[in-house]
Design a protein around this motif. Structure first.
Motif, PDB file in Angstrom:
ATOM      1  N   ILE A 116      57.252 -83.714 -19.245  1.00 17.15           N
ATOM      2  CA  ILE A 116      55.923 -83.003 -19.442  1.00 17.15           C
ATOM      3  C   ILE A 116      55.423 -82.735 -20.833  1.00 17.15           C
ATOM      4  CG2 ILE A 116      55.253 -80.490 -19.013  1.00 17.15           C
ATOM      5  CD1 ILE A 116      55.336 -81.925 -16.366  1.00 17.15           C
ATOM      6  N   VAL A 117      56.484 -82.455 -21.501  1.00 18.37           N
ATOM      7  CA  VAL A 117      56.332 -82.203 -23.063  1.00 18.37           C
ATOM      8  C   VAL A 117      55.473 -83.491 -23.879  1.00 18.37           C
ATOM      9  CG1 VAL A 117      57.166 -81.720 -25.355  1.00 18.37           C
ATOM     10  CG2 VAL A 117      57.854 -80.018 -23.437  1.00 18.37           C
ATOM     11  N   ASN A 136      62.186 -96.055 -16.260  1.00 22.88           N
ATOM     12  CA  ASN A 136      60.889 -97.177 -15.698  1.00 22.88           C
ATOM     13  C   ASN A 136      59.695 -95.979 -15.625  1.00 22.88           C
ATOM     14  OD1 ASN A 136      60.767 -96.254 -12.867  1.00 22.88           O
ATOM     15  ND2 ASN A 136      62.827 -97.273 -12.654  1.00 22.88           N
ATOM     16  N   PRO A 137      58.585 -96.566 -15.605  1.00 19.79           N
ATOM     17  CA  PRO A 137      57.628 -95.582 -15.376  1.00 19.79           C
ATOM     18  C   PRO A 137      57.543 -95.109 -14.077  1.00 19.79           C
ATOM     19  CG  PRO A 137      56.585 -97.867 -16.395  1.00 19.79           C
ATOM     20  CD  PRO A 137      58.330 -97.845 -15.956  1.00 19.79           C
ATOM     21  N   ASN A 138      57.982 -95.506 -13.069  1.00 23.25           N
ATOM     22  CA  ASN A 138      57.951 -94.891 -11.702  1.00 23.25           C
ATOM     23  C   ASN A 138      58.847 -93.321 -11.716  1.00 23.25           C
ATOM     24  OD1 ASN A 138      56.201 -96.481 -10.600  1.00 23.25           O
ATOM     25  ND2 ASN A 138      57.899 -97.811  -9.760  1.00 23.25           N
ATOM     26  N   THR A 139      59.886 -93.629 -12.539  1.00 21.06           N
ATOM     27  CA  THR A 139      60.762 -92.427 -12.916  1.00 21.06           C
ATOM     28  C   THR A 139      60.005 -91.493 -13.751  1.00 21.06           C
ATOM     29  OG1 THR A 139      62.913 -93.862 -12.799  1.00 21.06           O
ATOM     30  CG2 THR A 139      63.033 -91.676 -13.974  1.00 21.06           C
ATOM     31  N   VAL A 140      59.530 -91.849 -14.837  1.00 17.90           N
ATOM     32  CA  VAL A 140      58.530 -90.942 -15.347  1.00 17.90           C
ATOM     33  C   VAL A 140      57.525 -90.472 -14.587  1.00 17.90           C
ATOM     34  CG1 VAL A 140      56.969 -90.585 -17.287  1.00 17.90           C
ATOM     35  CG2 VAL A 140      58.936 -92.201 -17.635  1.00 17.90           C
ATOM     36  N   LYS A 141      56.767 -91.151 -13.706  1.00 17.36           N
ATOM     37  CA  LYS A 141      55.794 -90.444 -12.817  1.00 17.36           C
ATOM     38  C   LYS A 141      56.294 -89.522 -11.913  1.00 17.36           C
ATOM     39  CE  LYS A 141      52.845 -94.682 -12.908  1.00 17.36           C
ATOM     40  NZ  LYS A 141      52.366 -95.694 -12.064  1.00 17.36           N
ATOM     41  N   THR A 142      57.491 -89.918 -11.282  1.00 13.05           N
ATOM     42  CA  THR A 142      58.457 -88.700 -10.543  1.00 13.05           C
ATOM     43  C   THR A 142      58.527 -87.421 -11.169  1.00 13.05           C
ATOM     44  OG1 THR A 142      58.914 -90.611  -9.105  1.00 13.05           O
ATOM     45  CG2 THR A 142      60.203 -88.388  -8.817  1.00 13.05           C
ATOM     46  N   ARG A 143      59.144 -87.599 -12.526  1.00 10.45           N
ATOM     47  CA  ARG A 143      59.552 -86.486 -12.968  1.00 10.45           C
ATOM     48  C   ARG A 143      58.371 -85.694 -13.512  1.00 10.45           C
ATOM     49  NH1 ARG A 143      64.349 -89.275 -16.931  1.00 10.45           N
ATOM     50  NH2 ARG A 143      65.954 -89.454 -15.342  1.00 10.45           N
ATOM     51  N   LEU A 144      57.373 -86.048 -13.803  1.00 11.09           N
ATOM     52  CA  LEU A 144      55.957 -85.612 -14.213  1.00 11.09           C
ATOM     53  C   LEU A 144      55.464 -84.773 -12.847  1.00 11.09           C
ATOM     54  CD1 LEU A 144      53.890 -88.084 -16.277  1.00 11.09           C
ATOM     55  CD2 LEU A 144      54.612 -85.605 -16.935  1.00 11.09           C
ATOM     56  N   ALA A 145      55.710 -85.456 -11.665  1.00 12.40           N
ATOM     57  CA  ALA A 145      55.191 -84.636 -10.618  1.00 12.40           C
ATOM     58  C   ALA A 145      56.077 -83.547 -10.194  1.00 12.40           C
ATOM     59  CB  ALA A 145      54.892 -85.657  -9.283  1.00 12.40           C
ATOM     60  N   ARG A 146      57.148 -83.774 -10.142  1.00 13.82           N
ATOM     61  CA  ARG A 146      58.020 -82.724 -10.061  1.00 13.82           C
ATOM     62  C   ARG A 146      58.057 -81.582 -10.925  1.00 13.82           C
ATOM     63  NH1 ARG A 146      63.319 -86.117  -7.973  1.00 13.82           N
ATOM     64  NH2 ARG A 146      62.596 -86.799  -5.995  1.00 13.82           N
ATOM     65  N   GLY A 147      57.973 -81.897 -12.271  1.00 14.79           N
ATOM     66  CA  GLY A 147      57.949 -80.812 -13.311  1.00 14.79           C
ATOM     67  C   GLY A 147      56.645 -79.933 -12.952  1.00 14.79           C
ATOM     68  N   ARG A 148      55.612 -80.900 -12.827  1.00 14.09           N
ATOM     69  CA  ARG A 148      54.182 -79.912 -12.662  1.00 14.09           C
ATOM     70  C   ARG A 148      54.071 -79.055 -11.460  1.00 14.09           C
ATOM     71  NH1 ARG A 148      51.018 -85.641 -13.382  1.00 14.09           N
ATOM     72  NH2 ARG A 148      50.693 -85.586 -15.405  1.00 14.09           N
ATOM     73  N   ARG A 149      54.640 -79.566 -10.332  1.00 11.94           N
ATOM     74  CA  ARG A 149      55.181 -78.928  -9.136  1.00 11.94           C
ATOM     75  C   ARG A 149      56.106 -77.398  -9.476  1.00 11.94           C
ATOM     76  NH1 ARG A 149      55.775 -83.477  -6.044  1.00 11.94           N
ATOM     77  NH2 ARG A 149      57.998 -83.288  -6.044  1.00 11.94           N
ATOM     78  N   GLY A 150      57.066 -77.802 -10.164  1.00 15.36           N
ATOM     79  CA  GLY A 150      57.953 -76.780 -10.660  1.00 15.36           C
ATOM     80  C   GLY A 150      57.167 -75.730 -11.532  1.00 15.36           C
ATOM     81  N   LEU A 151      56.434 -76.293 -12.407  1.00 17.58           N
ATOM     82  CA  LEU A 151      55.598 -75.231 -13.343  1.00 17.58           C
ATOM     83  C   LEU A 151      54.715 -74.404 -12.590  1.00 17.58           C
ATOM     84  CD1 LEU A 151      54.948 -77.663 -16.347  1.00 17.58           C
ATOM     85  CD2 LEU A 151      56.555 -75.600 -16.571  1.00 17.58           C
ATOM     86  N   ALA A 152      54.104 -75.044 -11.586  1.00 20.61           N
ATOM     87  CA  ALA A 152      53.011 -74.281 -11.031  1.00 20.61           C
ATOM     88  C   ALA A 152      53.469 -73.455 -10.227  1.00 20.61           C
ATOM     89  CB  ALA A 152      52.166 -75.494 -10.052  1.00 20.61           C
TER      90      ALA A 152
END
Length: 170
Positions: A116-117, A136-152
């Motif tokens: 996220i940072v 890999n980029p898919n792991t980054v995308k997954t972490r971004l999505a989960r992180g955004r959901r958590g932050l929200a």
């Protein structure tokens, strides 16, 4: 002497930014300051190599993150003590939104917080984050999505615990 001047200019132009980024990733200003100082010391010791990197700043940020993670693993109790101590400290005037964002970032898992940072504060692309974090980029995308959901969830008052890792530290 040219090396020292070049390194000094690099440090002056990047140190505050890197400190802010690492602080956001690790959640402790004290730990971030220590890790960033160590990373710049290592960069100076290897300046002839580091200066040739695609991004010397990314090299320093990555080393600083690794130093911080290593410190967590070696001194979990010390980190807890720093966090307890930080609760009562006075902070320069910051907005309520800033405080809420920092608290929400602390509550999501470390790897989600890191991507996220890197994406939203540093401005790296998914591909650049994948290279820097050696995932890999898919792991980054997954972490971004989960992180955004958590932050929200945390920012809207929910107490949702995100999946995919521990919520504090590394």
């Amino acid at each position: 002497m040219r090396d020292a001047e070049e390194f000094d200019a690099f440090y002056a132009s990047s140190a505050q930014r890197v400190l802010g980024q690492v602080y956001a990733m690790v959640g402790s200003r004290t730990e971030a300051e220590d890790a960033v100082a160590e990373a710049y010391a290592r960069a100076w010791g290897r300046w002839s190599t580091v200066r040739e990197c695609d991004s010397p700043e990314a090299w320093v940020r990555k080393v600083a993150y690794r130093v911080a993670v290593s410190a967590w693993r070696k001194a979990v109790n010390r980190v807890r003590a720093h966090r307890r101590e930080a609760v009562g400290q006075q902070v320069e005037a910051v907005s309520v939104d800033h405080v809420a964002l920092v608290e929400a970032l602390r509550r999501i898992p470390a790897e989600q917080r890191r991507v996220i940072v890197l994406h939203h504060l540093v401005g790296l692309s998914v591909t650049e984050i994948a290279v820097e974090t050696r995932t890999n980029p898919n792991t980054v995308k997954t972490r971004l999505a989960r992180g955004r959901r958590g932050l929200a969830s945390y920012l809207t008052g929910g107490e949702h615990q995100t999946t995919g890792g521990r919520s504090h530290g590394a």
